[in-house]
Design an enzyme around this catalytic site. Structure first.
Site, PDB file in Angstrom:
ATOM      1  N   HIS A  14     154.610 -18.538  48.535  1.00  0.00           N
ATOM      2  CA  HIS A  14     154.229 -19.185  49.795  1.00  0.00           C
ATOM      3  C   HIS A  14     154.839 -18.500  51.014  1.00  0.00           C
ATOM      4  O   HIS A  14     154.494 -18.842  52.148  1.00  0.00           O
ATOM      5  CB  HIS A  14     154.528 -20.694  49.754  1.00  0.00           C
ATOM      6  CG  HIS A  14     155.942 -21.083  50.026  1.00  0.00           C
ATOM      7  ND1 HIS A  14     156.847 -21.356  49.026  1.00  0.00           N
ATOM      8  CD2 HIS A  14     156.604 -21.254  51.195  1.00  0.00           C
ATOM      9  CE1 HIS A  14     158.002 -21.682  49.576  1.00  0.00           C
ATOM     10  NE2 HIS A  14     157.885 -21.618  50.884  1.00  0.00           N
ATOM     11  N   ASP A  72     154.909 -20.105  42.127  1.00  0.00           N
ATOM     12  CA  ASP A  72     155.351 -19.722  43.477  1.00  0.00           C
ATOM     13  C   ASP A  72     156.284 -18.514  43.400  1.00  0.00           C
ATOM     14  O   ASP A  72     157.510 -18.647  43.506  1.00  0.00           O
ATOM     15  CB  ASP A  72     156.034 -20.927  44.139  1.00  0.00           C
ATOM     16  CG  ASP A  72     156.204 -20.742  45.632  1.00  0.00           C
ATOM     17  OD1 ASP A  72     155.644 -19.778  46.188  1.00  0.00           O
ATOM     18  OD2 ASP A  72     156.904 -21.583  46.239  1.00  0.00           O
ATOM     19  N   GLY A 120     163.202 -22.255  55.285  1.00  0.00           N
ATOM     20  CA  GLY A 120     163.835 -20.987  55.670  1.00  0.00           C
ATOM     21  C   GLY A 120     164.678 -20.406  54.561  1.00  0.00           C
ATOM     22  O   GLY A 120     165.016 -19.223  54.585  1.00  0.00           O
ATOM     23  N   SER A 161     163.521 -20.789  51.478  1.00  0.00           N
ATOM     24  CA  SER A 161     162.442 -20.496  50.536  1.00  0.00           C
ATOM     25  C   SER A 161     162.421 -19.027  50.158  1.00  0.00           C
ATOM     26  O   SER A 161     162.613 -18.161  51.014  1.00  0.00           O
ATOM     27  CB  SER A 161     161.093 -20.796  51.182  1.00  0.00           C
ATOM     28  OG  SER A 161     160.905 -22.155  51.253  1.00  0.00           O
TER      29      SER A 161
HETATM   30  C1  4AZ Z   1     160.475 -25.699  52.811  1.00  0.00           C
HETATM   31  O1  4AZ Z   1     159.888 -26.394  53.622  1.00  0.00           O
HETATM   32  C2  4AZ Z   1     161.409 -26.341  51.834  1.00  0.00           C
HETATM   33  N1  4AZ Z   1     164.867 -29.160  49.584  1.00  0.00           N
HETATM   34  C3  4AZ Z   1     162.212 -25.552  51.023  1.00  0.00           C
HETATM   35  C4  4AZ Z   1     163.073 -26.148  50.132  1.00  0.00           C
HETATM   36  C5  4AZ Z   1     163.128 -27.514  50.017  1.00  0.00           C
HETATM   37  C6  4AZ Z   1     162.345 -28.309  50.823  1.00  0.00           C
HETATM   38  C7  4AZ Z   1     161.469 -27.713  51.737  1.00  0.00           C
HETATM   39  C8  4AZ Z   1     164.073 -28.136  49.035  1.00  0.00           C
HETATM   40  O2  4AZ Z   1     160.320 -24.483  52.781  1.00  0.00           O
END
Ligand code: 4AZ
Length: 244
Positions: free
Chosen positions: A48, A96, A192, A194
């Site tokens: 993503h 992902d 962020g 991610s």
């Molecule tokens: C996001 O929005 C996101 N708590 C990444 C990790 C988590 C939640 C949202 C895990 O990229």
């Protein structure tokens, strides 16, 4: 990162900052996601994180995004491979995972140093309750814009039956993902972070075991972070990064 501390320089030498050049802006590149250096020419991240039609660059060996550090290397991304079965639904993200092939100005790849190193891929499961590490420049309770300093935190691997309990994420969890963190909340990855790695250590070897993927908000009770299960994708990763 929620509940994290400033990472010491060189403590996460595989941590990458994945950056895009904003379309309408005279500003420079902007951090969008984390990643993990798995081979000198390859960074593993979340599917993503790959937004089409953008130029990417990857910064390795840094802890402070706000300045250029002597330990840093910036590399161009010359190829992006998103998993063929990558799929996003309103409630979940499947398969992902993505790979970025790097090229330095001199045509080579990342040069390893005290601050830049590859991480091994985990081929076997770690037990539930294992203490593992997450890191990133994402959102913190103090800043919705993320942290300019790399933060890290310890999280626990959560059993699959707990992760897929209706009180947690129910049917939106499959065997290509797992949960890590705390059901009481507090310590978690966030927006962020991610694409960044969840690493677990065994006999003094660090393994990339997860990729920060999704979750219902950050740090909330019964809503731990959800991570791509790297062991499920090792053959795919090795096939895609084999090449000449
Ligand atoms: C996001 O929005 C996101 N708590 C990444 C990790 C988590 C939640 C949202 C895990 O990229």
């Amino acid at each position: 990162i929620y509940g994290g501390l400033k990472a010491l320089p060189g403590a996460q030498p595989w941590q990458a900052s994945i950056q895009i050049r904003p379309k309408v802006s005279t500003l420079g590149f902007k951090h969008i996601c984390g990643g993990a250096l798995i081979k000198p020419c390859w960074v593993m991240t979340a599917g993503h994180c790959i937004v089409k039609g953008h130029d990417f660059q990857v910064v390795l060996g840094g802890v402070d995004l706000g300045k250029v550090e002597p330990s840093e290397q910036t590399l161009e991304v010359v190829e992006t491979i998103v998993h063929e079965q990558y799929r996003e639904t309103p409630e979940s993200v499947y398969n992902d995972i993505a790979l970025l092939r790097l090229r330095a100005k001199d045509g080579r790849c990342a040069k390893e140093s005290q601050f830049i190193r590859t991480v091994c891929l985990a081929k076997e499961s770690f037990p539930d309750g294992s203490e593992c590490k997450i890191s990133g420049w994402g959102v913190t309770p103090e800043s919705q814009y993320g942290s300019s300093q790399l933060l890290d935190a310890e999280v626990l691997l959560i059993a699959q039956d707990v992760c897929s309990d209706p009180k947690v994420y129910g049917k939106f969890i499959d065997n290509t993902m797992f949960c890590a963190g705390y059901l009481d909340g507090g310590v978690d990855s966030c927006q962020g972070d991610s694409g960044g790695p969840l690493t677990c250590e065994k006999e003094q070897v660090h393994y990339a075991y997860g990729i920060v993927s999704w979750g219902d908000s950050c740090g909330q009770k019964n809503k731990p972070g959800v991570y791509t299960r790297v062991t499920h994708f090792v053959d795919w990763i090795n096939a895609k990064t084999a090449g000449p």
